[in-house]
Design an enzyme around this catalytic site. Structure first.
Site, PDB file in Angstrom:
ATOM      1  CG  HIS A   1     -11.051  -1.414   7.478  1.00  0.00           C
ATOM      2  ND1 HIS A   1     -10.758  -1.577   8.815  1.00  0.00           N
ATOM      3  CD2 HIS A   1     -10.023  -1.969   6.785  1.00  0.00           C
ATOM      4  CE1 HIS A   1      -9.596  -2.203   8.929  1.00  0.00           C
ATOM      5  NE2 HIS A   1      -9.131  -2.455   7.718  1.00  0.00           N
TER       6      HIS A   1
ATOM      7  CG  ASP B   1     -11.149   4.866   6.672  1.00  0.00           C
ATOM      8  OD1 ASP B   1     -10.092   5.385   6.266  1.00  0.00           O
ATOM      9  OD2 ASP B   1     -11.175   3.761   7.235  1.00  0.00           O
TER      10      ASP B   1
ATOM     11  CG  ASN C   1      -1.990  -1.045   1.153  1.00  0.00           C
ATOM     12  OD1 ASN C   1      -2.440  -1.406   0.076  1.00  0.00           O
ATOM     13  ND2 ASN C   1      -2.399  -1.554   2.299  1.00  0.00           N
TER      14      ASN C   1
ATOM     15  CG  HIS D   1      -6.791   2.243   0.804  1.00  0.00           C
ATOM     16  ND1 HIS D   1      -5.703   1.432   0.646  1.00  0.00           N
ATOM     17  CD2 HIS D   1      -7.477   1.752   1.873  1.00  0.00           C
ATOM     18  CE1 HIS D   1      -5.730   0.469   1.559  1.00  0.00           C
ATOM     19  NE2 HIS D   1      -6.795   0.646   2.315  1.00  0.00           N
TER      20      HIS D   1
ATOM     21  CE  LYS E   1      -3.954   1.450   4.497  1.00  0.00           C
ATOM     22  NZ  LYS E   1      -4.337   1.399   5.933  1.00  0.00           N
TER      23      LYS E   1
ATOM     24  CD  GLU F   1     -13.125   1.488   3.509  1.00  0.00           C
ATOM     25  OE1 GLU F   1     -12.020   1.548   2.926  1.00  0.00           O
ATOM     26  OE2 GLU F   1     -13.587   0.446   3.987  1.00  0.00           O
TER      27      GLU F   1
ATOM     28  CB  SER G   1      -8.671  -1.390   0.860  1.00  0.00           C
ATOM     29  OG  SER G   1      -9.478  -2.308   1.555  1.00  0.00           O
TER      30      SER G   1
END
Length: 387
Positions: free
Chosen positions: A133, A208, A47, A211, A240, A179, A183
């Site tokens: 997540h 969130d 990541n 990423h 990340k 998110e 991910s």
């Protein structure tokens, strides 16, 4: 056999029988190469999207931080663990991302859990994307709030949930959590539409952006910046694109004060080492100034799409995450092993991390990869998928 031992042995046996048994692999790393059992493989499972984890400037900054502050923080933030390096990083993050305050946490998992456990109360309603997540899902299930989930990125379903909440619980506080970048799929959340719905029903939007921050948006500000919206609360993580570890919650002045007073994950955890905060400030600068890294990621993404044969079902994304959905867990593991034989490390991701029958190769690109790395990856994928 004692009950705990029987339970453990049975669960492990079942996981092995299902083909879902997980094992750690001891690795040594240099740039985007990893050493595994004496073999060198190109790493396409990291990541470290901007390649900062091995950047000389960042290594030097952490060494400087160690010289200035020593190794550990020595205590929780409310005792003696809050140092000048922490304060400077929080101010820098808040200014860069456009919030009143930033609060530092040792991991994204603890930041997400602190947020939901602390803010949600009995009569509140929490609405989450089904693919959020595990840290968010677990916190929602264990919180006193009523949790509802909507199908992934389905804003029509989100609208129905908000409307139902408005009619059935007109006095309830509601929170929508998603998110910025998912991910396992590499796709983006429809943040602009979600923000509009939240504003319509007086609900808070929490994003969130583990990423997305560093990779997307102007100066790497992330998914919300790219979507042209500001979340009520933003979570960014440092494991990340920042190339380090930890997380921060970006929020209003009042929310930050509330978390400092009541968030147990913040109050009772040792603060991250100040040397790490010092290095993170450098990482933040490198992200803002490193437009070339994001441009290179785009260039490598386009090259991979060109070189992979059309019949290979590589999911097209605008992020460095490129899933190759295989479905069957055993086949995904076999494909991963076949790529290792070709000098390529790509992890197989299986349930329960992803939904049943959607095992995949999760391919991630970084700015530290070269064009020849991508060519090698594409050749390997084409051969393995055809076998």
């Amino acid at each position: 056999m004692p009950r705990f031992k029987h339970r453990i042995v049975q669960a492990l046996s079942e996981r092995k029988a299902q083909g879902l048994y997980r094992q750690r692999t001891r690795l040594d790393r240099r740039q985007q190469m990893i050493e595994c059992h004496g073999e060198s493989l190109v790493n396409f499972s990291s990541n470290d999207y901007l390649g900062l984890a091995q950047a000389p400037e960042l290594i030097k900054a952490w060494q400087q931080g160690l010289s200035l502050y020593g190794t550990g923080s020595g205590a929780s933030p409310l005792v003696t663990g809050f140092h000048s390096a922490h304060h400077e990083l929080e101010v820098q993050l808040a200014d860069w991302l456009g919030y009143d305050r930033a609060l530092l946490f040792s991991s994204g998992f603890s930041a997400n859990q602190a947020l939901l456990f602390t803010l949600l109360e009995k009569d509140d309603v929490l609405i989450q994307d089904k693919l959020n997540h595990a840290s968010l899902m677990e916190a929602g299930l264990l919180s006193p709030a009523t949790m509802r989930r909507f199908p992934h990125n389905d804003t029509t379903a989100l609208y129905r949930s908000l409307l139902r909440c408005h009619h059935q619980h007109p006095e309830a506080a509601s929170m929508v959590v998603t998110e910025g970048v998912f991910s396992m799929d590499g796709d983006l959340s429809p943040l602009a539409e979600m923000k509009s719905l939240c504003a319509r029903y007086n609900s808070w939007l929490v994003v969130d952006d583990a990423h997305g921050c560093g990779v997307l948006g102007e100066q790497g500000r992330g998914s919300c910046d790219q979507a042209g919206i500001k979340a009520d609360i933003l979570v960014v993580t440092f494991g990340k694109a920042f190339g380090l570890q930890g997380a921060a919650v970006l929020c209003s002045e009042e929310t930050a004060d509330y978390l400092v007073q009541f968030a147990r994950h913040f109050i009772y955890s040792t603060a991250m080492p100040p040397a790490q905060a010092y290095a993170l400030s450098k990482a933040c600068n490198l992200i803002q100034q490193g437009g070339w890294r994001r441009e290179k990621l785009q260039e490598l993404s386009e090259l991979l799409a060109e070189r992979v044969e059309p019949e290979v079902e590589l999911v097209a994304t605008t992020t460095p995450i490129k899933p190759l959905i295989i479905g069957n867990s055993d086949k995904a593991v076999s494909a991963s092993l076949a790529l290792k034989e070709r000098g390529i490390w790509v992890s197989a991701i299986r349930p329960p991390t992803v939904p049943a029958n959607s095992a995949r190769l999760r391919i991630t690109l970084t700015a530290a990869h070269s064009r020849s790395d991508i060519e090698k990856l594409a050749i390997g994928i084409n051969e393995v998928i055809h076998d």
